[in-house]
Design an enzyme around this catalytic site. Structure first.
Site, short mmCIF file in Angstrom:
data_model
loop_
_atom_site.label_atom_id
_atom_site.label_comp_id
_atom_site.label_asym_id
_atom_site.label_seq_id
_atom_site.Cartn_x
_atom_site.Cartn_y
_atom_site.Cartn_z
N ARG A 36 -35.07 8.26 0.85
CA ARG A 36 -35.05 9.23 -0.26
C ARG A 36 -33.71 9.97 -0.34
NH1 ARG A 36 -41.23 11.69 0.15
NH2 ARG A 36 -42.21 10.01 -1.03
N LYS A 202 -59.71 2.94 -2.52
CA LYS A 202 -60.77 3.53 -3.33
C LYS A 202 -60.59 3.31 -4.83
CE LYS A 202 -61.76 7.23 -0.02
NZ LYS A 202 -61.81 8.71 0.16
N GLY A 352 -46.07 4.76 -3.19
CA GLY A 352 -47.14 4.83 -2.20
C GLY A 352 -47.13 3.71 -1.18
N GLY A 375 -48.11 9.79 -6.06
CA GLY A 375 -49.00 10.45 -7.01
C GLY A 375 -48.41 10.52 -8.41
#
Length: 395
Positions: A36, A202, A352, A375
């Site tokens: 990053r 999920k 992610g 996110g």
């Protein structure tokens, strides 16, 4: 979405506040992954080359109490940034006050300064995370213009992005510009055929993405733990596999709405335990009660590879199995290889775990774009308005 970019600003002699994403892993004051920091360098380099003074803001981890501050200082980040830039970087161990203001006043054109962790302002009333107007206004008073290059926090309205942007002329940096171009381009106007690959544990994490992409994608390939909720919704037995029983009705609705657009695995790598050395079985039908699905099988890799042929736009979010364990990484590796081998396609990883998997497995250079936001990428793919993007001036 035509936002002003850093190149649209007059930077010479200006104090340029820059929101970067330096939320990097640090252990014992040592940075274990500096991706990053490296990703922010093009924007910083441009600002300093144009004669601007780069004043960098970032959060690092979550900070709620004084005790949480331990190991959360941006000092090691400033030191690593100095090494990468090959020039001195001033670090100010404060988020406001005389020391910070004097350090900024003493900057020369082309200098770089890092402000202490913005989340240190959360100890007394979550001023950063709740976008306290007074804090955003104060930080804005330290500069002349604002550049937002932190896509990873674009889905949150914080004082260090939306707060500052509300009080200064604004633009996006090169990294944010790329995210808007690639992730935003997929949402607004993808080249077709457009194939989405969604994995992870999920269904509930990806409901909004699936619903949005049903109308936009030509095919949606499903892998990972969410597979078993869909299979259970079809009446299949899934053994000990992860399954959100409270989402079965929703999974049925999604299957019905998507029709043949939504493609599920045709075989599964199963084991009795969540263990790399556990004996594995490849099953094409129901999973018995004493086994759990931990990866897609070889026939599914073959199927997904075929479904990807001819695609012009591919976006992938979420691994196909428990890629951290080599025994159950074959599905994720197979999907990586299939995407990497596509010719003339725009290939995007939506941040992610899938980004971590591609980098860990050595495929990072094979993709057109790897998103820096987890996110934020998901919410962008859902078609949501991101406050950090919305607050930037249009061209």
């Amino acid at each position: 979405m035509a936002k002003k970019t850093v190149e649209d600003l007059d930077l010479k002699g200006k104090k340029v506040l820059v929101r970067v994403d330096f939320n990097v892993p640090i252990k014992d004051d040592v940075i274990t992954n500096d991706n990053r920091i490296v990703a922010a360098i093009p924007t910083i380099d441009y600002i300093t080359a144009e004669g601007g003074k780069a004043i960098l803001f970032s959060h690092l981890g979550r900070v709620k109490t004084e005790e949480d501050k331990a190991g959360k200082s941006l000092k090691p980040v400033a030191e690593r940034l100095s090494e990468l830039l090959g020039k001195p970087v001033t670090f100010v161990p404060e988020t406001r006050g005389k020391e910070l203001e004097e350090a900024i006043a003493n900057m020369k054109d082309g200098d770089v300064l890092v402000v202490e962790n913005t989340r240190f302002e959360d100890i007394d009333g979550k001023k950063e995370s709740k976008n306290d107007p007074e804090l955003g206004k104060y930080w804005a008073s330290l500069g002349d213009v604002f550049v937002n290059d932190a896509f990873g926090t674009a889905h949150r309205a914080h004082a260090s992005n939306v707060g500052i942007a509300s009080n200064l002329p604004t633009a996006v940096g090169y990294l944010m510009e790329k995210e808007i171009k690639f992730i935003g381009g997929v949402v607004e106007n993808p080249q077709r055929p457009f194939v989405a690959i969604l994995g992870g544990a999920k269904v509930s994490d990806k409901i909004g993405v699936i619903e949005n992409l049903i109308d936009k994608a030509d095919k949606i390939l499903i892998g990972g733990g969410m597979t078993y909720t869909f299979q259970a919704a079809q009446g299949r037995k899934v053994g000990m596999s992860i399954c959100e029983k409270d989402k079965l009705d929703l999974a049925r609705e999604l299957l019905e709405k998507a029709g043949d657009k939504l493609i599920l695995p045709v075989d599964t790598v199963c084991a009795p335990d969540f263990d790399n050395d556990a004996p594995t079985t490849i099953l094409t039908g129901d999973i018995p009660d004493d086994l759990e699905g931990l990866d897609i099988g070889p026939e599914t890799i073959k199927l997904f590879t075929e479904e990807l042929q001819g695609a012009k736009t591919v976006i992938w979010n979420g691994p196909m199995g428990v890629f951290e364990l080599p025994t159950f990484a074959k599905g994720t590796i197979g999907v990586c290889e299939a995407i990497a081998n596509l010719k003339d396609a725009t290939t995007i990883i939506g941040g992610g775990d899938s980004a971590a998997a591609a980098i860990q497995l050595g495929f990072a250079d094979e993709f057109t774009h790897i998103s820096t936001g987890g996110g934020a990428s998901l919410e962008y793919l859902e078609g949501k308005v991101l406050p950090g993007v919305e607050s930037i001036s249009d061209k």
